[in-house]
Each structure stands twice: as structure tokens, then as C-alpha cells.
Design a protein around this motif. Structure first.
Motif, PDB file in Angstrom:
ATOM      1  N   CYS A  72      42.187  50.909  46.571  1.00 42.80           N
ATOM      2  CA  CYS A  72      41.297  50.407  45.526  1.00 42.80           C
ATOM      3  C   CYS A  72      39.823  50.390  45.898  1.00 42.80           C
ATOM      4  O   CYS A  72      38.994  50.048  45.067  1.00 42.80           O
ATOM      5  N   GLY A  73      39.485  50.707  47.133  1.00 45.39           N
ATOM      6  CA  GLY A  73      38.074  50.685  47.484  1.00 45.39           C
ATOM      7  C   GLY A  73      37.504  49.283  47.400  1.00 45.39           C
ATOM      8  O   GLY A  73      38.178  48.294  47.679  1.00 45.39           O
ATOM      9  N   ASN A  74      36.257  49.175  46.928  1.00 53.64           N
ATOM     10  CA  ASN A  74      35.536  47.903  46.977  1.00 53.64           C
ATOM     11  C   ASN A  74      35.092  47.431  45.594  1.00 53.64           C
ATOM     12  O   ASN A  74      34.193  46.609  45.495  1.00 53.64           O
ATOM     13  N   GLN A  75      35.702  47.963  44.537  1.00 54.90           N
ATOM     14  CA  GLN A  75      35.320  47.594  43.177  1.00 54.90           C
ATOM     15  C   GLN A  75      36.527  46.969  42.481  1.00 54.90           C
ATOM     16  O   GLN A  75      37.394  47.659  41.939  1.00 54.90           O
ATOM     17  N   LEU A  76      36.565  45.652  42.505  1.00 55.54           N
ATOM     18  CA  LEU A  76      37.761  44.913  42.107  1.00 55.54           C
ATOM     19  C   LEU A  76      38.184  45.187  40.670  1.00 55.54           C
ATOM     20  O   LEU A  76      39.349  45.502  40.398  1.00 55.54           O
ATOM     21  N   ILE A  77      37.267  45.074  39.723  1.00 59.69           N
ATOM     22  CA  ILE A  77      37.633  45.199  38.314  1.00 59.69           C
ATOM     23  C   ILE A  77      38.054  46.628  37.981  1.00 59.69           C
ATOM     24  O   ILE A  77      39.089  46.857  37.362  1.00 59.69           O
ATOM     25  N   ASP A  78      37.261  47.599  38.403  1.00 59.87           N
ATOM     26  CA  ASP A  78      37.541  48.990  38.053  1.00 59.87           C
ATOM     27  C   ASP A  78      38.753  49.550  38.788  1.00 59.87           C
ATOM     28  O   ASP A  78      39.519  50.342  38.216  1.00 59.87           O
ATOM     29  N   GLN A  80      23.033  32.109  45.492  1.00 55.41           N
ATOM     30  CA  GLN A  80      22.601  33.422  45.010  1.00 55.41           C
ATOM     31  C   GLN A  80      23.019  34.525  45.962  1.00 55.41           C
ATOM     32  O   GLN A  80      23.430  35.617  45.528  1.00 55.41           O
ATOM     33  N   VAL A  81      22.959  34.268  47.276  1.00 53.13           N
ATOM     34  CA  VAL A  81      23.430  35.255  48.259  1.00 53.13           C
ATOM     35  C   VAL A  81      24.912  35.538  48.054  1.00 53.13           C
ATOM     36  O   VAL A  81      25.354  36.691  48.080  1.00 53.13           O
ATOM     37  N   VAL A  82      25.687  34.479  47.848  1.00 50.29           N
ATOM     38  CA  VAL A  82      27.127  34.641  47.627  1.00 50.29           C
ATOM     39  C   VAL A  82      27.384  35.407  46.335  1.00 50.29           C
ATOM     40  O   VAL A  82      28.211  36.327  46.294  1.00 50.29           O
ATOM     41  N   ILE A  83      26.682  35.048  45.261  1.00 50.64           N
ATOM     42  CA  ILE A  83      26.869  35.736  43.986  1.00 50.64           C
ATOM     43  C   ILE A  83      26.542  37.217  44.119  1.00 50.64           C
ATOM     44  O   ILE A  83      27.269  38.085  43.606  1.00 50.64           O
ATOM     45  N   MET A 137      41.416  38.604  39.608  1.00 52.20           N
ATOM     46  CA  MET A 137      41.916  38.320  40.954  1.00 52.20           C
ATOM     47  C   MET A 137      40.776  37.807  41.810  1.00 52.20           C
ATOM     48  O   MET A 137      39.640  38.242  41.696  1.00 52.20           O
ATOM     49  N   THR A 138      41.061  36.856  42.678  1.00 54.25           N
ATOM     50  CA  THR A 138      40.096  36.432  43.669  1.00 54.25           C
ATOM     51  C   THR A 138      40.189  37.367  44.865  1.00 54.25           C
ATOM     52  O   THR A 138      41.223  37.975  45.108  1.00 54.25           O
ATOM     53  N   THR A 139      39.094  37.538  45.577  1.00 52.69           N
ATOM     54  CA  THR A 139      39.078  38.487  46.680  1.00 52.69           C
ATOM     55  C   THR A 139      39.017  37.767  48.009  1.00 52.69           C
ATOM     56  O   THR A 139      38.625  36.610  48.098  1.00 52.69           O
ATOM     57  N   ALA A 140      39.370  38.490  49.057  1.00 53.13           N
ATOM     58  CA  ALA A 140      39.154  37.969  50.396  1.00 53.13           C
ATOM     59  C   ALA A 140      37.654  37.845  50.636  1.00 53.13           C
ATOM     60  O   ALA A 140      36.868  38.601  50.082  1.00 53.13           O
ATOM     61  N   PRO A 141      37.232  36.882  51.439  1.00 55.95           N
ATOM     62  CA  PRO A 141      35.808  36.713  51.696  1.00 55.95           C
ATOM     63  C   PRO A 141      35.189  37.975  52.277  1.00 55.95           C
ATOM     64  O   PRO A 141      35.835  38.754  52.966  1.00 55.95           O
ATOM     65  N   ASP A 142      33.921  38.175  51.973  1.00 55.17           N
ATOM     66  CA  ASP A 142      33.155  39.299  52.504  1.00 55.17           C
ATOM     67  C   ASP A 142      33.031  39.150  54.015  1.00 55.17           C
ATOM     68  O   ASP A 142      32.418  38.201  54.503  1.00 55.17           O
ATOM     69  N   ARG A 143      33.589  40.084  54.780  1.00 56.55           N
ATOM     70  CA  ARG A 143      33.602  39.968  56.236  1.00 56.55           C
ATOM     71  C   ARG A 143      32.243  40.259  56.866  1.00 56.55           C
ATOM     72  O   ARG A 143      32.071  40.110  58.070  1.00 56.55           O
ATOM     73  N   THR A 144      31.264  40.685  56.044  1.00 59.68           N
ATOM     74  CA  THR A 144      29.916  40.862  56.592  1.00 59.68           C
ATOM     75  C   THR A 144      29.152  39.544  56.635  1.00 59.68           C
ATOM     76  O   THR A 144      28.088  39.465  57.247  1.00 59.68           O
ATOM     77  N   LEU A 145      29.693  38.510  55.999  1.00 57.89           N
ATOM     78  CA  LEU A 145      29.051  37.202  56.026  1.00 57.89           C
ATOM     79  C   LEU A 145      29.445  36.457  57.294  1.00 57.89           C
ATOM     80  O   LEU A 145      30.543  36.642  57.811  1.00 57.89           O
ATOM     81  N   LEU A 188      29.056  40.178  43.248  1.00 54.76           N
ATOM     82  CA  LEU A 188      28.702  41.201  42.258  1.00 54.76           C
ATOM     83  C   LEU A 188      28.857  42.598  42.831  1.00 54.76           C
ATOM     84  O   LEU A 188      29.315  43.519  42.139  1.00 54.76           O
ATOM     85  N   ALA A 189      28.490  42.776  44.080  1.00 52.95           N
ATOM     86  CA  ALA A 189      28.571  44.094  44.710  1.00 52.95           C
ATOM     87  C   ALA A 189      30.011  44.587  44.786  1.00 52.95           C
ATOM     88  O   ALA A 189      30.256  45.798  44.841  1.00 52.95           O
ATOM     89  N   ARG A 190      30.970  43.648  44.804  1.00 51.72           N
ATOM     90  CA  ARG A 190      32.390  44.000  44.885  1.00 51.72           C
ATOM     91  C   ARG A 190      33.106  43.844  43.545  1.00 51.72           C
ATOM     92  O   ARG A 190      34.321  43.917  43.494  1.00 51.72           O
TER      93      ARG A 190
END
Length: 201
Positions: free
Chosen positions: A148-154, A51-54, A1-9, A58-60
Motif C-alpha cells: 500500500c505504500g504511504n498513502q492510507l486513503i488511496d 501542527q507538526v503532527v497534523i 483506519m488509524t496508522t502506526a506512528p511516523d517512525r521519523t518522529l 496529512l503526508a500519509r
């Protein structure tokens, strides 16, 4: 699944994230695992910005990287999983069953999605022609995002399964302790997939 953009950016960061997802998905669809520099060229962004985006993805758990190369993004991966998406005769994999039907629907692909019923483990195959799947019996389960928290795959993908029919979905849901989420017929999942991955066309 694709995620919504990181709102901290910042706002331009949202656009950059969507550009990286689009470029990364196209690369993995073609069987390529790109570095940040290569993704930058494909997305029209500086490597350091990519790299910042990646790192944010990765964090999510919204991307995976092996040996410095992105091998999973927006639900599509070169890593083996129990969900296979065959495009132009080439097998790719997805993080969940929803990805396997949502991606070809959104991208208008000729593809074959194969997964296993989340209850009885029978093989389920859905064939797409130009992004359209024939009327079929499978039903799907989409976990409630707020659970689901912030960990998409798990936390999301591990439970976003297809089932042979609504009866098998209901049996699984009862046996699993009635987790929060929504059941959907295949037609609904296809429509939700088009909305979810629409930016990747």
C-alpha cells in the motif's frame, strides 16, 4: 483506519501522534472539526506541536483538513463517503468499510455501520451494541500493508471493503486480478479493529 506512528518522529512524537488521533477522533465523533489550537487543548499539547503532527498525518493521508480544521482522522470523517457510521442517531462517515466496523468495536459503541458490497454493491448493515456485533454473514478484505505504500486513503482504504458473503469476496478477488491481502469474516475484522483503535478509547 488509524496508522502506526511516523517512525521519523522522536519517541515523544509517537505519543503526541496517538494523543492527537485520540482527541481528533473524539471530536469528529461529536460532529466537531477542530483547529490545531483546539486539538492542542483537547490533547494537552502545544498548538505548534499539534501542527507538526497534523502535517505528518496529512503526508500519509492519515488525516484530512478543510479550511484549517481537521475533518478526518483515524478513519472517521465528516466528509460524505460510501461508508456511514451512525452513532447516537448522528451520521458520520469512514474512509473504508474496515473503519466502519473497527471503530465502534474498539470504542464499545452502540452504532450502525452501513456500506455496500464491494462486488454486487448491495447495502450491508452491521449493528453494534456496546461494541459487539451479532454473528453475521459479511466478509471483509484487508489489503496487504506492504503493497500500500504511504498513502492510507488511496492505497489501503480504497480496497478495504465488506462483501455480502465469502462467495462475493472470492468473485471480486478473481475479477480484480487477485490483489495481495487477506479475507476475514466479520468476527475477525471486529477483533482486528479493537486492536487497531484500542489506543483511542
Amino acid at each position: 483506519m488509524t496508522t502506526a506512528p511516523d517512525r521519523t518522529l522522536p519517541l515523544d512524537g509517537h505519543r503526541d501522534e496517538l494523543a492527537v488521533q485520540r482527541a481528533g477522533l473524539a471530536a469528529i465523533r461529536a460532529g466537531q472539526r477542530l483547529t490545531a489550537t483546539e486539538l492542542g487543548s483537547a490533547a494537552g499539547l502545544a498548538p505548534e506541536r499539534v501542527q507538526v503532527v497534523i502535517d505528518s498525518l496529512l503526508a500519509r493521508q492519515a488525516a484530512t483538513v478543510t479550511d484549517g480544521r481537521v475533518d478526518g482522522i483515524a478513519g472517521l470523517t465528516t466528509r460524505p463517503t460510501k461508508h456511514t457510521l451512525t452513532i447516537d442517531g448522528d451520521d458520520r462517515h469512514t474512509w473504508c468499510a474496515f473503519d466502519a466496523v473497527g471503530i465502534p468495536a474498539a470504542l464499545g459503541l452502540d452504532a450502525v455501520a452501513a456500506t455496500r458490497c464491494g462486488y454486487c454493491h448491495a447495502t450491508i448493515v452491521v449493528t453494534f451494541i456496546a461494541g459487539h456485533a451479532p454473528a453475521a454473514e459479511p466478509w471483509g478484505w484487508l489489503p496487504a500493508l506492504e503493497s500500500c505504500g504511504n498513502q492510507l486513503i488511496d492505497e489501503f482504504c480504497s480496497r478495504a471493503d465488506l462483501f455480502c458473503n465469502r462467495g462475493h469476496l472470492q468473485l471480486w478477488h478473481s475479477a480484480a486480478g487477485s490483489p495481495p491481502g487477506e479475507p476475514h469474516p466479520l468476527d475477525d475484522l471486529v477483533d482486528i479493529g479493537r486492536a487497531t483503535w484500542g489506543h483511542c478509547r
